[in-house]
Motif scaffolding. Structure first.
Motif, PDB file in Angstrom:
ATOM      1  N   ALA A   1     -11.189   7.066   1.576  1.00 31.54           N
ATOM      2  CA  ALA A   1     -10.964   7.620   2.913  1.00 31.54           C
ATOM      3  C   ALA A   1      -9.819   6.925   3.632  1.00 31.54           C
ATOM      4  N   GLN A   2      -9.587   5.648   3.353  1.00 30.89           N
ATOM      5  CA  GLN A   2      -8.466   4.957   3.985  1.00 30.89           C
ATOM      6  C   GLN A   2      -7.248   4.895   3.063  1.00 30.89           C
ATOM      7  N   LYS A   3      -7.184   5.878   2.162  1.00 32.28           N
ATOM      8  CA  LYS A   3      -6.029   6.075   1.282  1.00 32.28           C
ATOM      9  C   LYS A   3      -5.726   4.832   0.442  1.00 32.28           C
ATOM     10  N   TYR A   4      -6.787   4.171   0.033  1.00 24.43           N
ATOM     11  CA  TYR A   4      -6.729   3.055  -0.899  1.00 24.43           C
ATOM     12  C   TYR A   4      -6.067   1.801  -0.329  1.00 24.43           C
ATOM     13  N   ASP A   5      -5.843   1.750   0.960  1.00 22.81           N
ATOM     14  CA  ASP A   5      -5.243   0.553   1.558  1.00 22.81           C
ATOM     15  C   ASP A   5      -6.339  -0.466   1.844  1.00 22.81           C
ATOM     16  N   THR A   6      -6.613  -1.314   0.870  1.00 22.75           N
ATOM     17  CA  THR A   6      -7.552  -2.418   1.075  1.00 22.75           C
ATOM     18  C   THR A   6      -6.799  -3.741   1.150  1.00 22.75           C
TER      19      THR A   6
ATOM     20  N   ALA B   1       0.815  -1.218   0.000  1.00 23.41           N
ATOM     21  CA  ALA B   1       0.000   0.000   0.000  1.00 23.41           C
ATOM     22  C   ALA B   1       0.847   1.267   0.000  1.00 23.41           C
ATOM     23  N   SER B   2       2.114   1.170   0.402  1.00 21.28           N
ATOM     24  CA  SER B   2       2.995   2.337   0.410  1.00 21.28           C
ATOM     25  C   SER B   2       3.758   2.496  -0.907  1.00 21.28           C
ATOM     26  N   HIS B   3       3.595   1.555  -1.834  1.00 23.49           N
ATOM     27  CA  HIS B   3       4.236   1.666  -3.153  1.00 23.49           C
ATOM     28  C   HIS B   3       3.689   2.903  -3.876  1.00 23.49           C
ATOM     29  N   ALA B   4       4.567   3.626  -4.561  1.00 25.23           N
ATOM     30  CA  ALA B   4       4.181   4.878  -5.217  1.00 25.23           C
ATOM     31  C   ALA B   4       3.068   4.688  -6.237  1.00 25.23           C
ATOM     32  N   GLY B   5       2.957   3.487  -6.803  1.00 20.94           N
ATOM     33  CA  GLY B   5       1.949   3.261  -7.824  1.00 20.94           C
ATOM     34  C   GLY B   5       0.619   2.761  -7.304  1.00 20.94           C
ATOM     35  N   TRP B   6       0.566   2.379  -6.028  1.00 18.54           N
ATOM     36  CA  TRP B   6      -0.646   1.725  -5.537  1.00 18.54           C
ATOM     37  C   TRP B   6      -1.860   2.654  -5.512  1.00 18.54           C
TER      38      TRP B   6
END
Length: 327
Positions: A266-271, A212-217
């Motif tokens: 809202a959760q910054k795309y961290d699924t 999830a911290s990858h620049a492209g995610w």
């Protein structure tokens, strides 16, 4: 009056729905009783099939394929007037009562079987075919139950819109469940899309929460969220084609699932580490808005042959803003 045995069957389908489908079970409360019973039956039928293939691992795929074939045989027997068990007795009743075509029922089973055979998708076109099987089929089933007052010709139009809504909802599920699916060895995100952002399906399957911290995610997910929203926008005119007593349920389903996209953002795309959920207050708001919903009179001249989406990513760009959507 519903006979006692039928009442028990209906209760079993309702129990399955309320245990597993928070948004759908809430939305279904906006339907009149008979249509709600039918919606629960269809959901239970689909849920059992989906749960069956979700048990798949490398050691039991052939065994589950046999079980899915048996489930398909039970469906055929039910449609032939020889149902067994509460779910298939209810499905047989729904098929008779609402003249549901057998095609989407069997299409659903063919669709879920793909989870036993394929666990990655190269392109959006491939993933779209999967979404058609497992979710557009459900939209078609529901259209028969919800009803289309303008008659069979307009029902064909309504089915096209409902199938687009099904694809939107399935894509939303995929974006919400990236981490859970990875734990099952599955990555549904199209490899072609991922490559645009410097990622591969193998990254999803092996890198875990740190992905999830990858620049492209986040740009990748924003890209797919934009695609899902385009599908919802294309599908919404079809709600006006449904019976008035079903429009609010359809609107609640559409808006409820579309709300998951906002939760993902809202959760910054961290699924990957967390499943996106709509809060209780937001769900109540969706239900309230659906209760007040009144579809505009359909402009039949503007409906054409159904929803149309043109999705044209700019080959030189790498963010969701580069997408053109015409729906």
């Amino acid at each position: 009056m519903i006979a006692h045995a039928s009442l028990d069957d209906a209760s079993e389908c309702a129990r399955i729905t309320m245990a597993h489908a928070r948004t759908f079970s809430l939305a279904s409360k906006l339907l009149p009783g008979a249509k709600r019973r039918a919606a629960y039956a269809l959901y239970a039928f689909c849920r059992i099939a989906d749960d069956l293939v979700d048990q798949a691992d490398h050691d039991n795929v052939s065994e589950l394929a046999v079980q899915l074939d048996a489930y398909r045989s039970q469906l055929q027997a039910a449609l032939d007037g020889r149902p067994s068990g509460p779910i298939f007795r209810e499905v047989a009743w729904v098929a008779r009562e609402y003249d549901v075509s057998p095609a989407p029922l069997f299409e659903l089973l063919d669709g879920v079987q793909r989870d036993l055979e394929s666990q990655t998708y190269a392109t959006w076109e491939e993933l779209e075919q999967y979404c058609e099987g497992v979710a557009s089929s459900v939209g078609e089933m529901c259209t028969y139950v919800f009803g289309v007052p303008a008659g069979p010709a307009m029902r064909t139009q309504a089915i096209r819109y409902a199938r687009t809504l099904g694809t939107a909802m399935q894509l939303t599920n995929i974006l919400r469940d990236v981490g859970e699916d990875a734990q099952r060895g599955r990555c549904y995100l199209p490899a072609e899309d991922m490559a645009r952002f410097g990622l591969t399906p193998q990254d999803v399957l092996t890198r875990g929460p740190e992905l999830a911290s990858h620049a492209g995610w986040a740009p990748l997910m924003a890209y797919e969220v934009s695609r899902a929203r385009a599908l919802y926008a294309a599908a919404m005119p079809g709600i006006a084609l449904l019976d008035g007593d079903a429009q609010r349920c359809a609107a609640a389903c559409a808006n409820g699932y579309a709300g998951i996209l906002t939760a993902i953002e809202a959760q910054k795309y961290d699924t990957i580490s967390t499943r996106a959920r709509i809060g209780r207050i937001a769900r109540v708001g969706i239900l309230w808005n659906a209760w007040r919903y009144r579809a505009p009179a359909p402009d039949l001249s503007a409906l054409g042959h159904g929803p149309r989406i043109v999705w044209e990513p700019n080959a030189g760009a790498s963010n969701a803003d580069s997408l053109i959507r015409l729906a």
